[in-house]
Enzyme design. Structure first.
Site, PDB file in Angstrom:
ATOM      1  N   ASP A 106       0.813  -1.223   0.000  1.00 46.53           N
ATOM      2  CA  ASP A 106       0.000   0.000   0.000  1.00 46.53           C
ATOM      3  C   ASP A 106       0.841   1.265   0.000  1.00 46.53           C
ATOM      4  O   ASP A 106       2.055   1.221   0.209  1.00 46.53           O
ATOM      5  CB  ASP A 106      -0.983  -0.005   1.183  1.00 46.53           C
ATOM      6  CG  ASP A 106      -0.367  -0.565   2.461  1.00 46.53           C
ATOM      7  OD1 ASP A 106       0.865  -0.540   2.588  1.00 46.53           O
ATOM      8  OD2 ASP A 106      -1.119  -1.012   3.335  1.00 46.53           O
ATOM      9  N   ASN A 139      -7.981  -2.764  14.162  1.00 47.99           N
ATOM     10  CA  ASN A 139      -9.370  -3.025  13.735  1.00 47.99           C
ATOM     11  C   ASN A 139      -9.461  -4.237  12.808  1.00 47.99           C
ATOM     12  O   ASN A 139     -10.505  -4.493  12.221  1.00 47.99           O
ATOM     13  CB  ASN A 139      -9.959  -1.785  13.049  1.00 47.99           C
ATOM     14  CG  ASN A 139      -9.232  -1.425  11.757  1.00 47.99           C
ATOM     15  OD1 ASN A 139      -8.336  -2.139  11.322  1.00 47.99           O
ATOM     16  ND2 ASN A 139      -9.640  -0.335  11.143  1.00 47.99           N
ATOM     17  N   HIS A 194      -7.607  -4.700  10.015  1.00 44.36           N
ATOM     18  CA  HIS A 194      -7.290  -4.501   8.594  1.00 44.36           C
ATOM     19  C   HIS A 194      -6.009  -5.217   8.199  1.00 44.36           C
ATOM     20  O   HIS A 194      -5.122  -5.436   9.015  1.00 44.36           O
ATOM     21  CB  HIS A 194      -7.281  -3.017   8.204  1.00 44.36           C
ATOM     22  CG  HIS A 194      -6.105  -2.208   8.676  1.00 44.36           C
ATOM     23  ND1 HIS A 194      -6.204  -0.870   8.982  1.00 44.36           N
ATOM     24  CD2 HIS A 194      -4.802  -2.521   8.882  1.00 44.36           C
ATOM     25  CE1 HIS A 194      -5.015  -0.412   9.339  1.00 44.36           C
ATOM     26  NE2 HIS A 194      -4.156  -1.392   9.288  1.00 44.36           N
ATOM     27  N   GLU A 217      -9.920  -2.010   5.021  1.00 40.46           N
ATOM     28  CA  GLU A 217     -10.562  -1.685   6.296  1.00 40.46           C
ATOM     29  C   GLU A 217     -11.849  -2.498   6.469  1.00 40.46           C
ATOM     30  O   GLU A 217     -12.481  -2.891   5.478  1.00 40.46           O
ATOM     31  CB  GLU A 217     -10.927  -0.192   6.307  1.00 40.46           C
ATOM     32  CG  GLU A 217      -9.739   0.770   6.170  1.00 40.46           C
ATOM     33  CD  GLU A 217      -9.006   1.014   7.481  1.00 40.46           C
ATOM     34  OE1 GLU A 217      -8.870   0.082   8.292  1.00 40.46           O
ATOM     35  OE2 GLU A 217      -8.553   2.156   7.683  1.00 40.46           O
TER      36      GLU A 217
END
Ligand code: F6R
Length: 241
Positions: A67, A136, A138, A143
């Site tokens: 990313d 979270n 990811h 996400e």
């Protein structure tokens, strides 16, 4: 999944580095999938040391990063391109032309996403994908959501990710709000995956990913469907398993 929990950072780092180095020793032109973030830094440093000692060479390796932030220049101190140079590429004998990071400054990001997937398809599959995990759940910047994307795409980062990454910027406002990420389809095509997690802040995400239901609300839980995943944890990240 093979899950290993380490008492010391040294064991975590050396095991991660050994796994990557032994792949490259047996397949010198391996394709590596690389992550940024704090989780792999020690492993990258150890690989650089092993490279300097002549134990492993990356001269024929190619690398694809997961990313990149949208909205900052590639030479910004917090771009993932800069991160990879500072933490790995500048310290090993990899040919920089064989390193690939999504170009978040491309004129047309949709075209860039398609080109990244095409390059992965032509030069892949990735032999070994390194992943961190967000608190979270990811992976890459996929996400939690009610749907996920297979291919490389642009997305809005969630508030909790902006907050988690604010530690690298002068203020929360400076954290880019968007990123390009490989999709979960691209990640799952890797032949082998190493998931890294350290610290109590990751314990719930690790439990959800490894022992919870497979759900797009915890993208890392999709790894339960992959046939060849190794999980390296410290005791705090593994404390809820
Ligand atoms: C980074 C990436 C992210 C991180 C994750 C964990 O390229 O794709 O998924 O791996 O946010 O970050 P750290 O390791 O900093 O806790």
């Amino acid at each position: 999944m093979n899950i290993f929990t380490f008492k010391t950072e040294e064991d975590f780092v050396q095991t991660g580095a050994n796994l990557i180095a032994s792949l490259v020793q047996s397949k010198p032109n391996a394709v590596l999938g690389l992550a940024t973030g704090s989780s792999p830094i020690g492993i990258y440093t150890r690989l650089a040391e092993m490279n300097k000692k002549g134990l492993v060479s990356f001269s024929q390796v190619s690398a694809y990063n997961l990313d990149e932030y949208v909205g900052i220049s590639e030479d910004h101190s917090q771009s993932y391109k800069t991160f990879m140079k500072e933490n790995l590429f500048n310290h090993i004998d990899i040919n920089l032309q064989n390193t690939h990071i999504p170009n978040a400054n491309a004129e047309d990001l949709e075209v860039e996403c398609k080109a990244y997937d095409l390059a992965l398809e032509q030069n892949g599959p990735v032999d070994l994908q390194i992943l961190g995990i967000g608190s979270n759940g990811h992976i890459g910047f996929n996400e939690p959501d009610d749907h996920l994307y297979g291919g490389t795409h642009v997305l809005d980062l969630l508030e909790e990710t902006l907050e988690a990454n604010a530690r690298f910027f002068d203020s929360l406002d400076e954290v880019p709000k968007q990123a390009i990420t490989m999709g979960v389809g691209g990640i799952m095509k890797a032949r082998q995956i190493i998931l890294l997690a350290r610290g109590a802040g990751k314990a719930e995400a690790v439990k959800a990913a490894l022992q919870g239901p497979i759900t797009t609300q915890c993208p890392a839980s999709l790894l339960q469907c992959h046939p060849n995943v190794i999980v390296l944890l410290d005791e705090k990240a593994g404390s809820l398993l």
